[in-house]
Write a protein that holds these residues in place. Structure first.
Motif, PDB file in Angstrom:
ATOM      1  N   VAL A 150       0.838  -1.200   0.000  1.00  0.00           N
ATOM      2  CA  VAL A 150       0.000   0.000   0.000  1.00  0.00           C
ATOM      3  C   VAL A 150       0.873   1.251   0.000  1.00  0.00           C
ATOM      4  N   ALA A 151       0.555   2.186  -0.882  1.00  0.00           N
ATOM      5  CA  ALA A 151       1.194   3.503  -0.904  1.00  0.00           C
ATOM      6  C   ALA A 151       0.190   4.523  -0.378  1.00  0.00           C
ATOM      7  N   VAL A 152       0.573   5.246   0.683  1.00  0.00           N
ATOM      8  CA  VAL A 152      -0.326   6.203   1.333  1.00  0.00           C
ATOM      9  C   VAL A 152       0.261   7.601   1.198  1.00  0.00           C
ATOM     10  N   ASP A 158      -5.944   9.544  -2.467  1.00  0.00           N
ATOM     11  CA  ASP A 158      -6.356   8.268  -1.894  1.00  0.00           C
ATOM     12  C   ASP A 158      -5.210   7.263  -1.966  1.00  0.00           C
ATOM     13  N   PRO A 159      -5.203   6.281  -1.073  1.00  0.00           N
ATOM     14  CA  PRO A 159      -4.152   5.247  -1.123  1.00  0.00           C
ATOM     15  C   PRO A 159      -4.185   4.466  -2.432  1.00  0.00           C
ATOM     16  N   SER A 161      -2.925   0.638  -3.907  1.00  0.00           N
ATOM     17  CA  SER A 161      -2.432  -0.642  -3.422  1.00  0.00           C
ATOM     18  C   SER A 161      -2.502  -1.694  -4.513  1.00  0.00           C
ATOM     19  N   MET A 180      -0.418   6.686  -8.649  1.00  0.00           N
ATOM     20  CA  MET A 180       0.168   7.642  -7.721  1.00  0.00           C
ATOM     21  C   MET A 180       0.425   8.969  -8.431  1.00  0.00           C
ATOM     22  N   TRP A 191       4.803   9.740  -0.535  1.00  0.00           N
ATOM     23  CA  TRP A 191       3.965   8.591  -0.223  1.00  0.00           C
ATOM     24  C   TRP A 191       4.758   7.629   0.658  1.00  0.00           C
ATOM     25  N   GLU A 196      -0.020  -4.381   4.095  1.00  0.00           N
ATOM     26  CA  GLU A 196      -1.298  -4.615   4.759  1.00  0.00           C
ATOM     27  C   GLU A 196      -1.587  -6.110   4.792  1.00  0.00           C
ATOM     28  N   ARG A 201      -1.654  -2.606   9.070  1.00  0.00           N
ATOM     29  CA  ARG A 201      -0.627  -2.056   8.187  1.00  0.00           C
ATOM     30  C   ARG A 201       0.713  -2.010   8.909  1.00  0.00           C
TER      31      ARG A 201
END
Length: 256
Positions: A150-152, A158-159, A161, A180, A191, A196, A201
């Motif tokens: 997951v990239a946050v 928004d994330p 994944s 992204m 990010w 997860e 996470r």
């Protein structure tokens, strides 16, 4: 840090350890150059003055502990570092980590700190529009089955994944960079990458080696999203100040 004893100028009676390592059961293993004469190692907490005697280190409070034997510091030439040993040590579920180290004065100490499960990064790939990550679970219970990389975004998007997988302690997964870059609302965006699994996470980081300041010393290849004439977004993974794995996206100017 100094214990008041200079390296190479030790008081009479000071014992010198050849090696000093903490095994994965939190037991100190010391090799002495001469037969053990029965003198026990005593640990003293630098801040509180609390003392602990013996090789069993489980339950020590967080902080720095210094070693002594018969009232004198224990000297050592061993830095206390073994990457293979630290990987084995991190293979056990635990909430507290104990590491031996050599001070600048050449004496033996311990660092005790609280830890939580994370994924230790062992490989990063940057090509073909994805970021691939491999790693091993540290301080957690091994798992089997599906997971997600997951990239946050720290702000504004928004994330993103994509599927990954755990096999015991080993993790592998990849995340596309296109989504992204599609959320680029400022010139630079950052990010954080996480794994997860089971609704939890876990951070991705590289903390078991002895490389300091990875943020400036480790540099991954960059990828680009978009047409050059229309302005591209440069995508590059990097390590943060806390050795966590993150991604920097930079919008580049349109070329003439």
């Amino acid at each position: 840090m100094s214990t008041g004893v200079r390296r190479g100028v030790m008081a009479p009676g000071v014992r010198r350890a050849v090696t000093s390592r903490v095994d994965d059961d939190d037991t100190l293993r010391i090799e002495w150059p001469e037969p053990d004469d029965g003198g026990q190692v005593t640990w003293r907490h630098v801040e509180t003055g609390q003392e602990h005697t013996g090789a069993g280190l489980a339950g020590l409070r967080p902080g720095i502990w210094m070693a002594s034997c018969r009232g004198e510091p224990v000297a050592t030439d061993d830095p206390g570092f073994s990457l293979d040993g630290l990987v084995v040590y991190a293979g056990r579920p635990r909430t507290r980590e104990v590491r031996a180290f050599r001070t600048t004065a050449g004496t033996l100490g311990l660092t005790v700190r609280e830890v939580a499960p994370y994924v230790e990064v062992t490989g990063v790939g940057c090509e073909d529009g994805v970021i691939e990550v491999e790693g091993v679970l540290a301080y957690g219970v091994p798992v089997e089955g599906p997971a997600r990389l997951v990239a946050v975004a720290r702000k504004g998007s928004d994330p993103v994944s994509a599927p990954g997988v755990f096999r015991g302690r080993g993790f592998s997964g990849s995340v596309p960079i296109g989504p992204m870059a599609g959320g680029q609302v400022r010139r630079r965006m950052f990010w954080d990458l996480l794994v997860e699994v089971g609704g939890e996470r876990l951070p991705l980081a590289a903390r078991l080696d002895d490389i300091a300041d990875k943020k400036t010393k480790v540099r991954f290849p960059a990828q680009h999203v978009g047409a050059r004439h229309a302005g591209q977004v440069r995508v590059r993974p990097y390590y943060t100040d806390t050795d966590s794995l993150a991604v920097a996206l930079t919008a580049e100017e349109e070329s003439a």
